[in-house]
Scaffold this active site. Structure first.
Site, PDB file in Angstrom:
ATOM      1  N   CYS A  20      -4.740   1.909  -1.905  1.00 24.60           N
ATOM      2  CA  CYS A  20      -3.918   3.105  -1.683  1.00 24.60           C
ATOM      3  C   CYS A  20      -4.538   4.337  -2.369  1.00 24.60           C
ATOM      4  O   CYS A  20      -5.564   4.827  -1.908  1.00 24.60           O
ATOM      5  CB  CYS A  20      -2.478   2.855  -2.107  1.00 24.60           C
ATOM      6  SG  CYS A  20      -1.335   4.005  -1.334  1.00 24.60           S
ATOM      7  N   HIS A  34      -0.743  -2.357  -0.544  1.00 25.55           N
ATOM      8  CA  HIS A  34      -0.669  -2.820  -1.944  1.00 25.55           C
ATOM      9  C   HIS A  34      -0.532  -4.342  -2.037  1.00 25.55           C
ATOM     10  O   HIS A  34       0.583  -4.839  -2.277  1.00 25.55           O
ATOM     11  CB  HIS A  34       0.563  -2.200  -2.618  1.00 25.55           C
ATOM     12  CG  HIS A  34       0.445  -0.749  -2.911  1.00 25.55           C
ATOM     13  ND1 HIS A  34      -0.105  -0.266  -4.076  1.00 25.55           N
ATOM     14  CD2 HIS A  34       0.822   0.328  -2.198  1.00 25.55           C
ATOM     15  CE1 HIS A  34      -0.053   1.053  -4.065  1.00 25.55           C
ATOM     16  NE2 HIS A  34       0.495   1.442  -2.946  1.00 25.55           N
ATOM     17  N   GLU A  80      -1.069  -6.187  -4.435  1.00 26.44           N
ATOM     18  CA  GLU A  80      -0.596  -6.571  -5.779  1.00 26.44           C
ATOM     19  C   GLU A  80       0.925  -6.562  -5.873  1.00 26.44           C
ATOM     20  O   GLU A  80       1.483  -6.996  -6.875  1.00 26.44           O
ATOM     21  CB  GLU A  80      -1.223  -5.639  -6.835  1.00 26.44           C
ATOM     22  CG  GLU A  80      -0.669  -4.221  -6.907  1.00 26.44           C
ATOM     23  CD  GLU A  80      -1.157  -3.295  -5.793  1.00 26.44           C
ATOM     24  OE1 GLU A  80      -1.803  -3.782  -4.831  1.00 26.44           O
ATOM     25  OE2 GLU A  80      -0.863  -2.088  -5.858  1.00 26.44           O
TER      26      GLU A  80
HETATM   27  N1  GLN Z   1       0.063   9.172  -1.699  1.00 25.17           N
HETATM   28  C1  GLN Z   1      -0.564   8.849  -2.939  1.00 25.17           C
HETATM   29  C2  GLN Z   1      -1.780   9.757  -3.177  1.00 25.17           C
HETATM   30  O1  GLN Z   1      -2.079  10.565  -2.380  1.00 25.17           O
HETATM   31  C3  GLN Z   1      -0.999   7.395  -2.962  1.00 25.17           C
HETATM   32  C4  GLN Z   1       0.215   6.506  -3.023  1.00 25.17           C
HETATM   33  C5  GLN Z   1      -0.042   5.134  -3.543  1.00 25.17           C
HETATM   34  O2  GLN Z   1      -1.058   4.851  -4.197  1.00 25.17           O
HETATM   35  N2  GLN Z   1       0.896   4.263  -3.303  1.00 25.17           N
HETATM   36  O3  GLN Z   1      -2.411   9.654  -4.186  1.00 25.17           O
END
Ligand code: GLN
Length: 197
Positions: A80, A173, A175
């Site tokens: 992410c 994610h 995890e």
């Molecule tokens: N939207 C977040 C960002 O731009 C990332 C979100 C996440 O890691 N769950 O950093």
């Protein structure tokens, strides 16, 4: 000998990654300074807030050390926000990503926090059926270089996981679910056991 895996512990959900990796037998350290990368087989860049992670990465002098780590054969996996940090280019002006992987990424591709969702996806290199994937203000990969393979897409074709050699990035994610198969895949990459493309 267990694999030595670092979890970048500047911001985000690094503790969740640590717990899963330890349950799989890896020796895990929380990386807060660049010299801690030495001797690691792999590094996880967790989810969180990419602008904050990039700011702290610069504050603590990580960019060159991270590039060196990758060039010397260390495996790197971003989840992410970690995917955003690894990108070579973002569609948005901030943050400036670290260019660890040849992917062009868009932040918050699926909308705002309320548009977070969960779905089942097949991941190449992961056997035993689909993975339950949790997307939280997730990015998506809009373009990638030739050496990068998309290993998972949503049903509409949106790429949400990519791999290139020992580098991997997932928009979701793993995890945050009890399924450990993506972490197992990363441990295989860290051990130099690369699935054929
Ligand atoms: N939207 C977040 C960002 O731009 C990332 C979100 C996440 O890691 N769950 O950093």
């Amino acid at each position: 000998m267990p694999l030595d895996i670092g979890v970048l512990a500047l911001q985000g959900d690094f503790q969740e990654h640590r717990a899963v990796l330890e349950s799989l037998g890896a020796a895990v350290i929380e990386v807060r300074l660049p010299h801690q990368l030495e001797g690691l087989d792999g590094l996880v860049i967790p989810g969180g807030e990419s602008t904050t992670i990039v700011k702290l990465v610069h504050r603590w002098g990580f960019p060159d050390a991270l590039r060196r780590f990758k060039e010397e054969g260390g495996a790197v996996w971003g989840t992410c926000a970690g995917m955003i940090v690894m990108a070579s280019e973002l569609l948005e002006p901030d943050p400036k990503p670290l260019s660890l992987m040849d992917i062009k990424v868009s932040r918050n591709w699926f909308g705002r926090q309320v548009d977070s969702f969960e779905t089942d996806i097949l991941v190449k290199g992961v056997s035993g059926g689909p993975v339950h994937a949790v997307f939280i203000r997730a990015p998506s990969v809009r373009e990638h270089g030739e050496g990068v393979e998309t290993i998972a897409t949503l049903r509409d074709g949106t790429p949400v996981a990519v791999r290139s050699g020992k580098l991997m990035a997932t928009a979701f994610h793993p995890e945050l679910t009890p399924d450990t198969r993506i972490h197992e895949l990363f441990l295989r990459l860290s051990a130099g056991n690369l699935p054929s493309v």
